[in-house]
Design an enzyme around this catalytic site. Sequence first.
Site, PDB file in Angstrom:
ATOM      1  N   SER A   6       0.855  -1.193   0.000  1.00 30.07           N
ATOM      2  CA  SER A   6       0.000   0.000   0.000  1.00 30.07           C
ATOM      3  C   SER A   6       0.883   1.232   0.000  1.00 30.07           C
ATOM      4  O   SER A   6       2.038   1.198   0.440  1.00 30.07           O
ATOM      5  CB  SER A   6      -0.879   0.003   1.259  1.00 30.07           C
ATOM      6  OG  SER A   6      -1.555   1.232   1.411  1.00 30.07           O
ATOM      7  N   TYR A  12      -2.141  -0.190  10.693  1.00 27.68           N
ATOM      8  CA  TYR A  12      -2.204  -0.632   9.295  1.00 27.68           C
ATOM      9  C   TYR A  12      -0.940  -0.216   8.542  1.00 27.68           C
ATOM     10  O   TYR A  12      -0.343  -1.024   7.811  1.00 27.68           O
ATOM     11  CB  TYR A  12      -3.439  -0.046   8.624  1.00 27.68           C
ATOM     12  CG  TYR A  12      -3.560  -0.401   7.163  1.00 27.68           C
ATOM     13  CD1 TYR A  12      -3.893  -1.698   6.778  1.00 27.68           C
ATOM     14  CD2 TYR A  12      -3.346   0.550   6.169  1.00 27.68           C
ATOM     15  CE1 TYR A  12      -4.007  -2.029   5.433  1.00 27.68           C
ATOM     16  CE2 TYR A  12      -3.454   0.223   4.826  1.00 27.68           C
ATOM     17  CZ  TYR A  12      -3.781  -1.065   4.461  1.00 27.68           C
ATOM     18  OH  TYR A  12      -3.882  -1.388   3.125  1.00 27.68           O
TER      19      TYR A  12
END
Length: 263
Positions: free
Chosen positions: A143, A156
């Site tokens: 990501s 995250y």
Amino acid sequence: MEQLAGKNIVITGASGGIGAEIAKLCAARGANLVLLARSMDKLEQLQKQLQQRHSVKIAVYQLDVSDTEQVRAVFPEIFQAFGQVDVLVNNAGFGIFRAAHEAGIEEMKAMFNVNVIGLMACTSMVLPHMRERRFGHIINIASQAGKIATPKSSVYAATKHAVLGYTNALRMELADCNVRVTSVNPGPIATNFFNIADEKGTYVKNVERFMLQPEYVAEKVVNAMLTKTREINLPRWMNLGSVIYTLFPKTFERLGRRMFNQK
């Protein structure tokens, strides 16, 4: 288009989102598929849909990648059924956007177990075979959060930093084995990821106009299979932000703090 014909591709988190879109494109290009996810119903539905359209071999297995015993059990079955794995796409993952002081310990463990340990466990199952054959490709869906950490996604972002660290080290380890390693670093994608990650809907509302479509991301991933692509960064303008962040972190954080806190 022809480089995937007859190749065996394993995709984790294949029941929806970019995992399912990657599966559709690979089947259209003649690849055999192993689809892994927790939701067997969705996997079987996708399997039926693809087999009606394409003459390729497709197998589905229920797998929670955070359960290492399941990982150890499923992959030998895959090798027995398919003989070899040419491409592994580590796509399974989830996030919860919450301030660090609000994140529960079990929530932290769950994200690391899926996003990091699960990815490493699946990779470890195919590595010996790829090294022996001196052929293969490991694609890890990371990501942009692994490059730019932002408020309310501390855990995250930490998992995706870990994925990038692992991916970069693995690439160097396998450089002489003809096994390729690619990290995929997308920004926000319009999938059900945010049903869990963004409980209040605030983040989606603020970034909706910037969201990538899963079909677009999947096409970039599939086009990179069995090539020497090091990274896929989407969108490109967002990756430019990570470059600026690396060069001028203090200024970037000061100027971007207010915007990032809009999650």
